[in-house]
Scaffold this active site. Structure first.
Site, PDB file in Angstrom:
ATOM      1  N   GLN A   1     -15.593  -1.872  29.526  1.00 33.37           N
ATOM      2  CA  GLN A   1     -14.158  -1.645  29.720  1.00 33.37           C
ATOM      3  C   GLN A   1     -13.363  -2.455  28.697  1.00 33.37           C
ATOM      4  OE1 GLN A   1     -14.101  -3.054  33.880  1.00 33.37           O
ATOM      5  NE2 GLN A   1     -12.454  -4.460  33.294  1.00 33.37           N
TER       6      GLN A   1
ATOM      7  N   TRP B   1      -0.896 -30.917  28.893  1.00 31.74           N
ATOM      8  CA  TRP B   1      -1.204 -32.297  28.512  1.00 31.74           C
ATOM      9  C   TRP B   1      -2.192 -32.363  27.343  1.00 31.74           C
ATOM     10  CZ3 TRP B   1       0.789 -36.893  29.384  1.00 31.74           C
ATOM     11  CH2 TRP B   1       0.019 -38.041  29.173  1.00 31.74           C
ATOM     12  N   THR B   2      -3.263 -31.587  27.397  1.00 33.54           N
ATOM     13  CA  THR B   2      -4.320 -31.700  26.389  1.00 33.54           C
ATOM     14  C   THR B   2      -3.914 -31.107  25.051  1.00 33.54           C
ATOM     15  OG1 THR B   2      -5.965 -31.581  28.151  1.00 33.54           O
ATOM     16  CG2 THR B   2      -6.737 -31.166  25.920  1.00 33.54           C
TER      17      THR B   2
ATOM     18  N   TYR C   1       5.126 -34.725  24.952  1.00 33.64           N
ATOM     19  CA  TYR C   1       6.569 -34.507  25.182  1.00 33.64           C
ATOM     20  C   TYR C   1       7.267 -34.525  23.831  1.00 33.64           C
ATOM     21  CZ  TYR C   1       5.282 -35.816  29.888  1.00 33.64           C
ATOM     22  OH  TYR C   1       4.675 -35.874  31.108  1.00 33.64           O
TER      23      TYR C   1
ATOM     24  N   ASP D   1       4.940 -25.695  27.344  1.00 37.99           N
ATOM     25  CA  ASP D   1       4.720 -26.962  28.045  1.00 37.99           C
ATOM     26  C   ASP D   1       4.385 -28.037  27.011  1.00 37.99           C
ATOM     27  OD1 ASP D   1       4.033 -29.066  29.650  1.00 37.99           O
ATOM     28  OD2 ASP D   1       2.759 -27.915  30.988  1.00 37.99           O
TER      29      ASP D   1
ATOM     30  N   MET E   1       9.057 -31.241  35.868  1.00 39.40           N
ATOM     31  CA  MET E   1       7.823 -31.717  36.501  1.00 39.40           C
ATOM     32  C   MET E   1       8.090 -32.949  37.365  1.00 39.40           C
ATOM     33  SD  MET E   1       4.977 -30.951  33.532  1.00 39.40           S
ATOM     34  CE  MET E   1       5.861 -31.766  32.195  1.00 39.40           C
ATOM     35  N   THR E   2       8.679 -32.703  38.523  1.00 38.79           N
ATOM     36  CA  THR E   2       9.111 -33.776  39.417  1.00 38.79           C
ATOM     37  C   THR E   2       7.969 -34.242  40.311  1.00 38.79           C
ATOM     38  OG1 THR E   2      10.039 -32.026  40.826  1.00 38.79           O
ATOM     39  CG2 THR E   2      11.555 -33.189  39.380  1.00 38.79           C
TER      40      THR E   2
ATOM     41  N   ASP F   1       5.971 -19.334  28.204  1.00 36.87           N
ATOM     42  CA  ASP F   1       6.386 -20.640  28.709  1.00 36.87           C
ATOM     43  C   ASP F   1       5.828 -21.707  27.779  1.00 36.87           C
ATOM     44  OD1 ASP F   1       7.334 -22.494  31.020  1.00 36.87           O
ATOM     45  OD2 ASP F   1       5.253 -23.099  30.679  1.00 36.87           O
TER      46      ASP F   1
ATOM     47  N   GLY G   1       0.291 -24.997  25.705  1.00 44.36           N
ATOM     48  CA  GLY G   1       0.389 -26.444  25.543  1.00 44.36           C
ATOM     49  C   GLY G   1      -0.277 -27.177  26.684  1.00 44.36           C
TER      50      GLY G   1
ATOM     51  N   TRP H   1       2.404 -26.772  40.899  1.00 46.36           N
ATOM     52  CA  TRP H   1       1.116 -26.942  40.231  1.00 46.36           C
ATOM     53  C   TRP H   1       0.095 -27.249  41.312  1.00 46.36           C
ATOM     54  CZ3 TRP H   1      -0.691 -26.374  35.324  1.00 46.36           C
ATOM     55  CH2 TRP H   1      -2.016 -26.795  35.108  1.00 46.36           C
TER      56      TRP H   1
END
Length: 606
Positions: A311, A339-340, A381, A378, A446-447, A376, A337, A586
């Site tokens: 398929q 953390w890693t 930072y 991420d 990300m609270t 999206d 994105g 999350w």
């Protein structure tokens, strides 16, 4: 596997153990030209927060300072900031840091600490002489005023009123805060704010100050939307978004079909598929086998039909396609994105247009273009440090989002996960989130992960506090602080989503039930030390209390904090009063098999 680290903020400001506090300064000035004054800024029964203020009352600068005092047996300093604090028995010594030893004439500096016990300092010395200051040991800070109410709201003004705070020495005045920033100090329990913008969201809180000039906790917040303008308050459906991880199909055995069997698919509006890689300045596939190659059996498949060898599309992408056929209201975004893989954004930011083109080509690949409704980002930072440090500059984030919007157009969603570091000079201040907000549909703030067992000795603290509380290890590490800071910078409330972690963070070697206890390390977790799914914790270590709008649990020597259906309900109610655009979490696999946390978000947002 590449587990996404959900850290919301940096930890450089976490308090150090006293064993690591080594004094470097030496006394240089006599106290005849300076005073040292002590105040107890907070008291929570078994402990307290204290502050010393050193003021230069002379005519020449002071180059360094040392404050000494005695505590009665049973009272001690547990952590300190802005000074190096050591002890010998019951005698305590605080020396200035390298950055605050110099005090100009008439100026002052302060340092603070958390303490255990109930005693007060005595025998104070400043630079080997009498402190010559008026101390106020035992003087409690004022209570929080009542949550303000708003009336008389016009295009440009609003009148606020609140119930009085209490204090053992008397309340002197109140600070009025708009979106987290002080705008006025008044002696009454009302205030009219003027000069506002029509059709705009604002958030107000108040804070009392006593006659010793100590400030108490901030009140609850009231949301105000001024009349007029061209942007009326949002009344439509709230965003209810969950992350689905590509690697969840391995050890966790969590497939797209679980969204159906748990009932969660019927209660969400959006899914973020995590993660695509960011490398060589481009968007790239994260795990090709999981993404589009793995063959699912009939019992694993959303459609109930097994994948075949020939398929055109298999893997998670095909399962998401089958999910959308069953639930056509769900929108799916491909998140890049995490953390890693956030280290790749620095190169991407050097050529935003090329990066946006690569992302568009991948998301809109004809093999799976119908699966995704947008992208999206991420980035952990921009212009700050996560797993690696970025020095792209404050404008890089805005430029990247602008390029993505230009390429993806208005027919696709463009969103981003952001830091929740609401501290002064923290990660929210590092990038132009306000400028970028005009190009995104919303921010996933990300609270969560404010505190955790990376501080192995504690103090124990809830990893997702909604508001501040007495003894919080780092000021500004709360949901309310983060949202207030974003709004103060000009990010519309409707573009901010509150984040919920479907997991707990925990320590071991803990004897104290309440937050603020010491520990010996991270509690054991199924996949990672110091972290465990809600579905496990709800029975293995049930919640024993709540603090700052979230739950905590002390079982045996372990101490955990996590959200429950009840605390999620509290947070969703708060999000609605703030006019936020909705909530995200999350991630799906941390929930129970019947999706009770997703249900709490859905019912809480309505």
């Amino acid at each position: 596997m590449r587990f996404r680290h959900r850290a919301a903020a940096g930890f450089a400001t976490l308090l150090l153990p006293l064993a690591g506090l080594v004094g470097l300064a030496s006394p240089a000035q006599a106290a005849t030209t300076a005073t040292a004054t002590y105040t107890k800024t907070q008291d929570w029964g078994t402990g307290f927060e204290g502050k010393w203020t050193v003021q230069n009352t002379g005519t020449t600068a002071i180059s360094s300072w040392t404050v000494e005092w005695d505590f009665p047996s049973g009272t001690s300093v547990t952590s300190a900031w802005d000074a190096d604090v050591t002890s010998s028995g019951t005698h305590w010594t605080a020396k200035n840091k390298s950055y605050n030893g110099s005090i100009a004439p008439g100026a002052s500096v302060s340092f603070g600490f958390n303490g255990a016990g109930t005693g007060s300092p005595s025998n104070c010395k400043l630079n080997n002489d009498s402190c010559d200051g008026t101390t106020v040991p035992g003087d409690a800070a004022p209570s929080a005023p009542g949550t303000p109410t708003a009336s008389g709201v016009t295009d440009t003004s609003a009148t606020l009123a609140w119930s009085a705070a209490t204090d053992d020495k008397g309340v002197k005045n109140y600070d009025v805060l708009r979106d987290g920033a002080k705008i006025a100090t008044v002696t009454t329990t009302s205030y009219t704010d003027t000069g506002l913008t029509a059709g705009t969201d604002y958030s107000y809180t108040v804070q009392a100050r006593d006659t010793a000039d100590q400030t108490g906790p901030v009140s609850g917040a009231v949301a105000v939307h001024t009349t007029g303008g061209t942007n009326p308050p949002t009344t439509g459906s709230k965003v209810k978004l969950g992350y689905f991880t590509e690697w969840g199909i391995y050890g966790r055995n969590y497939n797209v079909k679980n969204l159906v069997t748990s009932g969660s698919a019927a209660k969400i509006t959006h899914i973020n598929y995590a993660f695509g890689n960011v490398t060589n300045g481009q968007c790239a596939i994260g795990d090709s086998y999981a993404d589009y190659d793995k063959a699912f059996t009939a019992d694993q498949s959303v459609s109930g039909v097994a994948d075949t060898w020939d398929q055109p599309l298999r893997g998670n992408f095909n399962q998401l396609r089958e999910l959308k056929a069953k639930y056509p209201n769900i929108k799916i975004l491909w998140s890049f994105g995490g953390w890693t893989w956030s280290g790749g954004f620095a190169q991407a930011a050097a050529n935003p247009a090329a990066f946006a083109q690569s992302c568009y080509n991948l998301v809109e690949d004809p093999r799976w273009a119908d699966v995704f409704d947008g992208i999206d980002i991420d980035w952990e930072y921009p212009n700050a440090c996560g797993l690696s440090c970025d020095t792209s500059g404050a404008a890089a984030y805005k430029n990247l989002m602008q390029a993505l919007r230009a390429k993806f157009g208005t027919g696709n969603l463009v969103t981003a996960a952001t830091t929740a570091d609401g501290s002064t000079g923290g990660k929210i201040d590092a990038a132009d989130y306000a400028g970028a907000s005009s190009y995104v549909d919303w921010y996933n703030v990300m609270t969560y992960d404010f505190f955790g067992a990376w501080a192995a000795q504690g103090p124990t603290a809830p990893h997702s506090p909604l508001t501040s509380y007495s003894g919080i290890p780092t000021a500004g590490f709360t949901t309310a602080d983060a949202m207030a800071k974003f709004k103060a910078k000009g990010v519309p409330a409707s573009k901010l989503l509150i984040g919920i972690g479907f997991y707990g963070r925990g320590w071991t070697g803990v004897t104290q039930d309440a937050p603020g206890g010491t520990a010996t390390g991270a509690a054991a977790g199924t996949y990672e030390q110091g972290i465990e799914d809600y579905k496990v914790l709800k029975t293995s270590c049930p919640a024993t209390g709540t603090i700052a709008g979230t739950a905590y649990a002390h079982c045996g020597s372990n101490w955990w904090s996590y959200d429950t259906p009840a605390t999620i309900g509290t947070k969703m109610a708060w999000a609605k009063t703030q006019g936020l655009g909705g909530a995200f979490f999350w991630e799906f696999s941390g929930d129970t098999s019947n999706g009770e946390l997703v249900s709490a978000i859905n019912s809480g947002l309505g």
